[in-house]
Structure formats: structure tokens, C-alpha cells
Scaffold this active site. Structure first.
Site, mmCIF file in Angstrom:
data_model
loop_
_atom_site.group_PDB
_atom_site.id
_atom_site.type_symbol
_atom_site.label_atom_id
_atom_site.label_comp_id
_atom_site.label_asym_id
_atom_site.label_seq_id
_atom_site.Cartn_x
_atom_site.Cartn_y
_atom_site.Cartn_z
ATOM 1 N N HIS A 307 0.849 -1.194 0.000
ATOM 2 C CA HIS A 307 0.000 0.000 0.000
ATOM 3 C C HIS A 307 0.875 1.232 0.000
ATOM 4 O O HIS A 307 1.940 1.247 0.619
ATOM 5 C CB HIS A 307 -0.886 0.013 1.255
ATOM 6 C CG HIS A 307 -2.046 0.940 1.138
ATOM 7 N ND1 HIS A 307 -1.944 2.284 1.403
ATOM 8 C CD2 HIS A 307 -3.314 0.719 0.749
ATOM 9 C CE1 HIS A 307 -3.121 2.857 1.192
ATOM 10 N NE2 HIS A 307 -3.966 1.945 0.792
ATOM 11 N N ASP A 364 -8.066 -5.034 -0.197
ATOM 12 C CA ASP A 364 -8.548 -5.906 -1.289
ATOM 13 C C ASP A 364 -8.209 -7.366 -1.088
ATOM 14 O O ASP A 364 -8.676 -8.221 -1.843
ATOM 15 C CB ASP A 364 -7.938 -5.424 -2.611
ATOM 16 C CG ASP A 364 -8.449 -4.036 -2.979
ATOM 17 O OD1 ASP A 364 -7.627 -3.126 -3.192
ATOM 18 O OD2 ASP A 364 -9.681 -3.857 -2.998
HETATM 19 C C1 SDX Z 1 -6.127 0.228 -2.985
HETATM 20 O O1 SDX Z 1 -4.140 4.678 -2.039
HETATM 21 C C2 SDX Z 1 -5.170 4.112 -1.421
HETATM 22 O O2 SDX Z 1 -5.564 4.497 -0.367
HETATM 23 C C3 SDX Z 1 -5.780 2.917 -2.214
HETATM 24 C C4 SDX Z 1 -6.829 2.111 -1.456
HETATM 25 C C5 SDX Z 1 -8.100 2.920 -1.208
HETATM 26 O O3 SDX Z 1 -8.839 2.565 -0.258
HETATM 27 O O4 SDX Z 1 -8.392 3.839 -2.049
HETATM 28 O O5 SDX Z 1 -6.311 1.657 -0.216
HETATM 29 C C6 SDX Z 1 -7.270 0.875 -2.279
HETATM 30 O O6 SDX Z 1 -5.861 0.572 -4.120
HETATM 31 C C7 SDX Z 1 -5.288 -0.796 -2.247
HETATM 32 C C8 SDX Z 1 -4.084 -1.311 -3.106
HETATM 33 C C9 SDX Z 1 -4.626 -2.398 -4.053
HETATM 34 N N1 SDX Z 1 -3.538 -2.784 -5.029
HETATM 35 C C10 SDX Z 1 -2.938 -3.988 -4.937
HETATM 36 O O7 SDX Z 1 -3.141 -4.816 -4.036
HETATM 37 C C11 SDX Z 1 -1.956 -4.269 -6.074
HETATM 38 C C12 SDX Z 1 -0.669 -4.876 -5.523
HETATM 39 N N2 SDX Z 1 0.057 -3.804 -4.779
HETATM 40 C C13 SDX Z 1 1.066 -3.069 -5.477
HETATM 41 O O8 SDX Z 1 0.868 -2.915 -6.842
HETATM 42 C C14 SDX Z 1 1.578 -1.848 -4.707
HETATM 43 O O9 SDX Z 1 1.827 -2.277 -3.432
HETATM 44 C C15 SDX Z 1 0.740 -0.588 -4.660
HETATM 45 C C16 SDX Z 1 0.357 -0.122 -6.022
HETATM 46 C C17 SDX Z 1 -0.480 -0.798 -3.835
HETATM 47 C C18 SDX Z 1 1.599 0.501 -3.980
HETATM 48 O O10 SDX Z 1 2.638 0.778 -4.827
HETATM 49 P P1 SDX Z 1 3.771 1.862 -4.433
HETATM 50 O O11 SDX Z 1 3.441 2.580 -3.183
HETATM 51 O O12 SDX Z 1 4.043 2.670 -5.661
HETATM 52 O O13 SDX Z 1 4.970 0.979 -4.058
HETATM 53 P P2 SDX Z 1 6.050 0.429 -5.077
HETATM 54 O O14 SDX Z 1 5.347 -0.130 -6.285
HETATM 55 O O15 SDX Z 1 7.081 1.493 -5.258
HETATM 56 O O16 SDX Z 1 6.661 -0.823 -4.258
HETATM 57 C C19 SDX Z 1 7.731 -0.646 -3.332
HETATM 58 C C20 SDX Z 1 8.489 -1.957 -3.408
HETATM 59 C C21 SDX Z 1 8.938 -2.319 -4.823
HETATM 60 O O17 SDX Z 1 10.069 -3.169 -4.695
HETATM 61 P P3 SDX Z 1 11.571 -2.447 -4.843
HETATM 62 O O18 SDX Z 1 11.552 -1.688 -6.167
HETATM 63 O O19 SDX Z 1 11.689 -1.538 -3.632
HETATM 64 O O20 SDX Z 1 12.531 -3.613 -4.837
HETATM 65 O O21 SDX Z 1 7.626 -3.047 -2.991
HETATM 66 C C22 SDX Z 1 7.437 -3.946 -4.097
HETATM 67 C C23 SDX Z 1 7.814 -3.179 -5.342
HETATM 68 O O22 SDX Z 1 8.243 -4.084 -6.357
HETATM 69 N N3 SDX Z 1 6.027 -4.322 -4.086
HETATM 70 C C24 SDX Z 1 5.544 -5.542 -4.326
HETATM 71 C C25 SDX Z 1 4.152 -5.434 -4.154
HETATM 72 N N4 SDX Z 1 3.824 -4.173 -3.823
HETATM 73 C C26 SDX Z 1 4.990 -3.483 -3.791
HETATM 74 N N5 SDX Z 1 6.171 -6.701 -4.670
HETATM 75 C C27 SDX Z 1 5.348 -7.789 -4.840
HETATM 76 N N6 SDX Z 1 3.992 -7.774 -4.688
HETATM 77 C C28 SDX Z 1 3.377 -6.609 -4.359
HETATM 78 N N7 SDX Z 1 2.054 -6.579 -4.200
#
Ligand code: SDX
Length: 428
Positions: A307, A364
């Protein structure tokens, strides 16, 4: 106590005020940055460090896993309030008295009729159309049938537009589902509660009577409360951005629905169940999928995990996880993918890749288990999120308009070609 921040560039110092919120959050107010520095701006892809507004609606503390609507904890509201009460609280700022809630509900019921011609638009979609695309289109189409809800400057006009969309959106959502399911559309029953009526419109069999099931109504009510607002997330920021041009409420909401559709945002609830089903079909080897999620060369992500704000447990995920167990028990059901979800959660919470990156289950991760137990098809999961988030989007749009926020127009840093002369085609 006022605070300031000093920025030094090329030996020159610039001082900016620091805004301090009621929960002691601090932000550097850079409203004058470009003018005092003769053109310097900031850049922050994804706005990870940038506040877009001051808001009094929802407070999040991602480090401690705190979520409050208008100062009330999500735990208390999920336990003690109902969805329409929470919608009123988010939009108008206070919990309603019984007469206020009754008036609100009656005003909404009076506006729940959807023009019969909207059905012609719905009929134009193939059954295979994703319901989020249908819903954003129908929400936009409502503008044509409710022109007075476009230019809303007075609070009275806003109230009329608000009760219209709160009355019509559940109908559009239920109609979208029934069209895909090949069922005749249902008009609901104004003697039922707001959520109960939505469930009737979704599931009433053409040939049978509808009997409310307390477990189903309570579970849906709780899920809608948990999704109702979440400060400046992607879809809410979209609603505020579109509304900042003074586009109407329905047009702004239609844009928010499209932003929520993305699998990185609200579309994740559908992606989680699809992921869990894939793991189940693949033999349930959660460790194999954990490795895929950690492999940078593998596009697979653990959907429902991570998140932007929560670097601790998403408080909503905790509540939904318990509710999933309770609903399945009350309905006498089992769901193998719930066991897979719990196994994935346990492994992730013990794995340094996830622990180091502070990746926890989000809202989710478990919600789809309950939607499925309630008989909601997986493509309708994100529309359920939209139905829950509707009052939050409305509250944020109304706050933005009442505070007379300026039109949203970010700057950029240009990294393209410098000036060059045009060349005739024969000389290229
Ligand atoms: C919602 O913003 C809100 O409030 C949203 C929400 C709401 O109520 O409106 O809470 C609802 O959208 C919840 C999120 C639902 N999405 C998912 O579950 C999709 C999976 N999650 C990711 O795509 C990700 O965690 C995000 C999009 C939610 C957040 O992305 P960020 O903050 O841009 O973080 P990032 O992509 O920069 O990740 C940081 C690190 C990275 O690794 P490094 O580059 O540091 O090595 O964490 C890793 C990412 O690769 N990572 C994951 C991951 N989420 C982040 N690796 C594997 N699986 C994941 N799910």
C-alpha cells in the site's frame, strides 16, 4: 506555534511556512516557490511526498495503521454504524440524528428512479462488457437525464445532485449485474433499507419473492463502510481533479470509477481472487508464487498486498479478514481460496522481502472472499468497491468545491528536444 522550512539553491535561501494539521502532520507550503525562485518547481512522480490539499474528511496514519472518518475510528464505525449513516457523516461532517437520517434516506429514495431511456444505453453493451466500463458510462449518461445537476454552485443544488446519485448509483450497479446475468432489471423496494434494497435489486429472482438475509445485509453494509473513503487515493484525487475544472459531480464520479478500475487500485479485489484461483488450480503451492512475486523479472505481484500509505496492517484488512470467517461460518460455507489467502499472508509476514518493504495485506486481500460468499460474481467486485467509495468521492468533491480550490494543473520538467528548425520531407 508557527514553523518554517529553509530551502537553499545557488547560495540563496528561501523560507516557506510549514502547515501543521490537527493530527500534527506537517507539510511545507510551497505555494510561492515558483514565483520567489524565478521558475523553480518540485517534481514527485506518483505524488509520494506531495499533499494536494488540506482536508477534514479522513485521517490515515500509515505507520500505525489508523483510519478515521471525521474523527471516528473505522473499527467503531464498522461495528456500530450503518452505511447510510457513514455516508451522511462523510459528506456533511457529523453523525446524523434519527430525523436527519430519515430525511436523507427519504430524499434519496425520492431520486432512485432511473429514466427508462437509460436502459437503451445499457442494452447497447455486450454482456461481456466489464461492469466498471458500463458503470462509468451510465454514470456519465445520467448527466444528460439530469441537466440541473451539472452547474451546482449552491449547497442546495449540491444536495440535490448528491441525493440523486446516491439514489441512482445502486440501481445502475444492480442493473449492470443483472444485464450480464441475463436477468430482467429490478426496481427495488422503497420499504427496505438502503443496503437491503441494493441486495434485493441485485439478487431477487424473477419468479420468486425477496427475503432479506440479516447476515448478507450486515456483511455488505460493513464492507461498504470499510470502502467509503480513504483520503487522497488515486480515484479520489481523480474526482477532485476533474471537479476542480467545475465539471459536474456525475462527470467527476465517472472519472473516479475509471481510475478505481485499475488493478493497482480498486481492480485489485478482482485480481486477488483470480490470483488465488490460479494458485489453487496450480496445486496450491503458495511458496512458488511467493518466489514469483519477489522476482523482479517476473511481472507477477502478490495482489492485495502492499500500500502506498499503510506501512503496517491496513486496519480494514484486519476487520474484513475476521468478517470473512464469520460470514462463511454463518452461511455454513467453506472456501478453499480463503485457506490459500491465509497461507500466503502467513508466509509473506515471515519473508524478509515483504517485511523489509513493509508489505502487508490491504483492503482488497480478503474482501473478495466475502463478496463471493454473498454470491457476487468476480467482475462485480470492483463495482462493489465503487458503491462503497461513492460517499467518500462525493464528500471530497463537495469539500473541494466549498473550499473553492483552484483548478488542478501540475507543472513538469521538460526533457525533450531543444529548439530545432523544420525540415522539408525530401530533406529528412
Ligand atoms: C487500494 O491509495 C489508497 O488508499 C488505495 C486504497 C483505497 O482505499 O483507495 O487503499 C485501495 O488501491 C489498495 C491497493 C490495491 N492494489 C494492490 O493490491 C496491487 C498490488 N500492490 C502493489 O501494486 C503496490 O503495493 C501498490 C500499487 C499498492 C503501492 O505501490 P507503491 O506505493 O508505488 O509501491 P512500489 O510499487 O514502489 O513498491 C515498493 C516496493 C517495490 O520493490 P523495490 O523496487 O523496492 O525492490 O515493494 C514492491 C515493489 O516491487 N512491491 C511488491 C508489491 N507491492 C509493492 N512486490 C510484490 N507484490 C506486491 N504486491
Amino acid at each position: 506555534m508557527s514553523k518554517t522550512a529553509i530551502l537553499e539553491i545557488d547560495g540563496k535561501k528561501y523560507e516557506f511556512p510549514v502547515v501543521i494539521g490537527t493530527e500534527n502532520e506537517e507539510a511545507i507550503d510551497i505555494k510561492t516557490l515558483r514565483s520567489v525562485t524565478n521558475g523553480i518547481t518540485t517534481i514527485d512522480p506518483g505524488y509520494k511526498n506531495t499533499g494536494s490539499c488540506e482536508s477534514a474528511i479522513t485521517f490515515l496514519n500509515g505507520e500505525e495503521g489508523i483510519l478515521r472518518y471525521r474523527g471516528y475510528s473505522i473499527e467503531e464505525l464498522a461495528e456500530k454504524a450503518d452505511f447510510l449513516e457513514v455516508a451522511y457523516l462523510l459528506i456533511f461532517g457529523e453523525l446524523p440524528t434519527q430525523p436527519e437520517l430519515d430525511k436523507f434516506h427519504n430524499d434519496i429514495k425520492a431520486q432512485s428512479h432511473v429514466d427508462e431511456d437509460v436502459k437503451k444505453i445499457l442494452d447497447g453493451f455486450p454482456k461481456s462488457a466489464h461492469p466498471m466500463g458500463v458503470l462509468s458510462s451510465l454514470t456519465s449518461a445520467l448527466i444528460a437525464f439530469n441537466p440541473s445537476s451539472v452547474n451546482v454552485d449552491s449547497e442546495e443544488d449540491m444536495y440535490k445532485a448528491i441525493v440523486k446519485i446516491l439514489g441512482k448509483f445502486p440501481v445502475l450497479t444492480a442493473w449492470t449485474h443483472r444485464k450480464r446475468a441475463g436477468l430482467p432489471l429490478d426496481y427495488g423496494d422503497e420499504n427496505l433499507g438502503y443496503v437491503d434494497n441494493f441486495i434485493k435489486m441485485m439478487f431477487k429472482k424473477p419468479s420468486g419473492d425477496y427475503t432479506s438475509k440479516k447476515t448478507v445485509v450486515n456483511a455488505m453494509d460493513k464492507l461498504l463502510i470499510l470502502h467509503a473513503d480513504h483520503e487522497q487515493n488515486c480515484s479520489t484525487s481523480t474526482v477532485r481533479m476533474v471537479g476542480s475544472s467545475h465539471a459536474g459531480l456525475f462527470a467527476s464520479l465517472s472519472a473516479g470509477i475509471n481510475a478505481l478500475w485499475g488493478p493497482l487500485h480498486g481492480g485489485a479485489n478482482q485480481a486477488v481472487i483470480e490470483m488465488l484461483e490460479k494458485i489453487k488450480e496450480d496445486g496450491g503451492d503458495t511458496k512458488k508464487f511467493m518466489e514469483k512475486a519477489k522476482d523482479k523479472d517476473d511481472p507477477f505481484r502478490l495482489m492485495g498486498f502492499g500500500h502506498r500509505v499503510y506501512k503496517n496492517f491496513d486496519p480494514r484488512a484486519k476487520i474484513i479478514k475476521k468478517a470473512a470467517d464469520d460470514v462463511l461460518a454463518e452461511l455454513g460455507m467453506e472456501d478453499e481460496v480463503l485457506d490459500i489467502a491465509k497461507a500466503l499472508e502467513k508466509e509473506a509476514l515471515e519473508d524478509s522481502y515483504f517485511v523489509d518493504r513493509k508489505l502487508y495485506p490491504n483492503v482488497d486481500f480478503y474482501s473478495g472472499i466475502i463478496y463471493r460468499a454473498l454470491g457476487i460474481p468476480v467482475e462485480m467486485f470492483t463495482p462493489m468497491f465503487a458503491l462503497g467509495r461513492l460517499p467518500g468521492w462525493i464528500a471530497q468533491w463537495r469539500e473541494m468545491r466549498l473550499r473553492k480550490e483552484p483548478i488542478g494543473r501540475p507543472r513538469q520538467v521538460y526533457i525533450g528536444e531543444n529548439l530545432r528548425q523544420f525540415k522539408a520531407i525530401e530533406k529528412r
